[in-house]
Design a protein around this motif. Structure first.
Motif, PDB file in Angstrom:
ATOM      1  N   UNK A  42       2.344  -3.866 -10.444  1.00 21.73           N
ATOM      2  CA  UNK A  42       3.214  -4.959  -9.994  1.00 21.73           C
ATOM      3  C   UNK A  42       2.740  -5.588  -8.690  1.00 21.73           C
ATOM      4  N   UNK A  43       2.095  -4.810  -7.828  1.00 29.09           N
ATOM      5  CA  UNK A  43       1.754  -5.291  -6.495  1.00 29.09           C
ATOM      6  C   UNK A  43       0.280  -5.677  -6.306  1.00 29.09           C
TER       7      UNK A  43
ATOM      8  N   UNK B 285       0.840  -1.204   0.000  1.00 24.46           N
ATOM      9  CA  UNK B 285       0.000   0.000   0.000  1.00 24.46           C
ATOM     10  C   UNK B 285       0.875   1.253   0.000  1.00 24.46           C
ATOM     11  N   UNK B 286       1.882   1.274   0.847  1.00 22.47           N
ATOM     12  CA  UNK B 286       2.758   2.440   0.919  1.00 22.47           C
ATOM     13  C   UNK B 286       3.416   2.708  -0.427  1.00 22.47           C
TER      14      UNK B 286
ATOM     15  N   UNK C   9      -1.094   8.189  -6.636  1.00 23.76           N
ATOM     16  CA  UNK C   9      -1.067   6.821  -7.172  1.00 23.76           C
ATOM     17  C   UNK C   9       0.167   6.592  -8.041  1.00 23.76           C
ATOM     18  N   UNK C  10       0.905   5.559  -7.724  1.00 21.24           N
ATOM     19  CA  UNK C  10       2.072   5.157  -8.520  1.00 21.24           C
ATOM     20  C   UNK C  10       1.634   3.972  -9.370  1.00 21.24           C
TER      21      UNK C  10
ATOM     22  N   UNK D 266       5.771   6.567   2.962  1.00 20.09           N
ATOM     23  CA  UNK D 266       6.528   5.691   3.849  1.00 20.09           C
ATOM     24  C   UNK D 266       5.561   4.752   4.570  1.00 20.09           C
ATOM     25  N   UNK D 267       6.055   3.608   4.956  1.00 19.78           N
ATOM     26  CA  UNK D 267       5.201   2.636   5.652  1.00 19.78           C
ATOM     27  C   UNK D 267       4.637   3.217   6.943  1.00 19.78           C
ATOM     28  N   UNK D 268       5.369   4.151   7.568  1.00 22.79           N
ATOM     29  CA  UNK D 268       4.902   4.743   8.821  1.00 22.79           C
ATOM     30  C   UNK D 268       3.667   5.628   8.628  1.00 22.79           C
ATOM     31  N   UNK D 269       3.359   5.979   7.381  1.00 19.96           N
ATOM     32  CA  UNK D 269       2.163   6.778   7.105  1.00 19.96           C
ATOM     33  C   UNK D 269       0.893   5.947   7.118  1.00 19.96           C
TER      34      UNK D 269
END
Length: 301
Positions: free
Chosen positions: A192-193, A142-143, A185-186, A149-152
């Motif tokens: 890929x994910x 998701x990050x 959005x990337x 960042x994952x912390x978000x």
């Protein structure tokens, strides 16, 4: 073949706000492929086709198309289509009253017409299904998809998780409004994910705690050719179901005001309600106002 259409901005009372929708009438002879082509031509997040109901007890059969696929249910298309039908006053030779019932892939969708001074101003749908949780999705995925960042990503109340009331989304709580504003959005990461999963659209949100609304949200669906959606009734319906499980009363109704589309310049306001009894959800409703924008004809060969 000549079709008529109307466009409407949904979940707003201001032109050029909310989520635009095209509502097409007279398409009984159209194939699904031609409906899809028309949806691409409009280029909105959804286009609806209003068809005669299979059961005469219902108001209409409604088919909903994004730019890439037909979906069994969606929120802003139902609210917008019901409002347009109410403005017309009659459909298939019958008057339209204070409520309509639409046949859709996810089931029967009952919708109440919202009026002021005797004139329709919007609509409130009841979701065709109660909330169901899906599978969790890794925080790292998701990050990466959101450029954060994952912390978000908050996980103390729930992990990123699928959720549906007729159309599934990945529901993600973010750490704060700064993270919500920074999200983007990337597409390569989505491809890929998430592309191999049954659900790949991300609905992220923050609880505001003292803002003029209760929740602020953004929805990203680049694999549906919708980088960001201004107002997503089906995603917020699922979010309402999740929040009711987490925070809702054992008895009574939980009401939330949800803002979406602010960061992309199309502010939207969705009004959500969840009925609870015996600690369980019994109904989920999403509503809002609409603004008429365009009317015209599609001249089909």
């Amino acid at each position: 073949m000549t079709l008529t259409y109307e466009t409407v901005d949904v979940f707003t009372e201001t032109p050029f706000g909310g989520n635009p929708l095209a509502v097409v009438f007279g398409g009984e002879a159209l194939s699904a492929e031609r409906m899809q082509a028309i949806a691409v031509e409009f280029g909105y997040s959804e286009t609806t086709f209003v068809l005669p109901p299979q059961d005469p007890a219902n108001t209409a059969r409604v088919r909903i198309f994004t730019p890439t696929r037909e979906v069994p249910f969606a929120g802003h298309p139902n609210v917008g289509t019901a409002t347009v039908v109410a403005w017309r006053g009659s459909l298939f030779g019958r008057p339209v009253g204070e409520a309509v019932r639409f046949e859709e892939g996810a089931g029967l969708v009952p919708i109440a017409i919202l009026s002021e001074g005797g004139k329709p101003v919007g609509a409130q749908l009841t979701t065709p299904q109660l909330f169901r949780r899906g599978a969790p999705v890794p925080v790292a995925d998701i990050a990466a998809c959101l450029g954060l960042e994952a912390t978000a990503i908050r996980t103390d109340r729930h992990p990123p998780v699928g959720g549906t009331v007729g159309l599934e989304f990945i529901l993600v709580e973010l750490a704060d409004r700064a993270a919500l504003e920074a999200a983007r959005p990337i597409r390569a990461e989505f491809e890929s994910r998430l592309a191999h999963l049954p659900v790949y659209d991300i609905h992220c949100y923050v609880r505001t705690g003292g803002d003029d609304v209760d929740v602020r949200a953004r929805m990203f669906a680049p694999l549906d050719n919708i980088d960001e959606d201004p107002a997503t009734g089906s995603a917020n319906g699922a979010l309402l179901g999740l929040l009711a499980e987490l925070d809702g009363p054992a008895e009574g109704t939980m009401a939330l005001r949800i803002a979406q589309g602010v960061e992309m310049g199309r502010p939207s306001l969705l009004l959500g309600e969840v009925d609870r009894a015996g600690g369980a959800t019994t109904a989920i409703r999403v509503g809002g106002r609409c603004v008429a924008m365009m009317r015209g004809e599609l001249v089909m060969p």
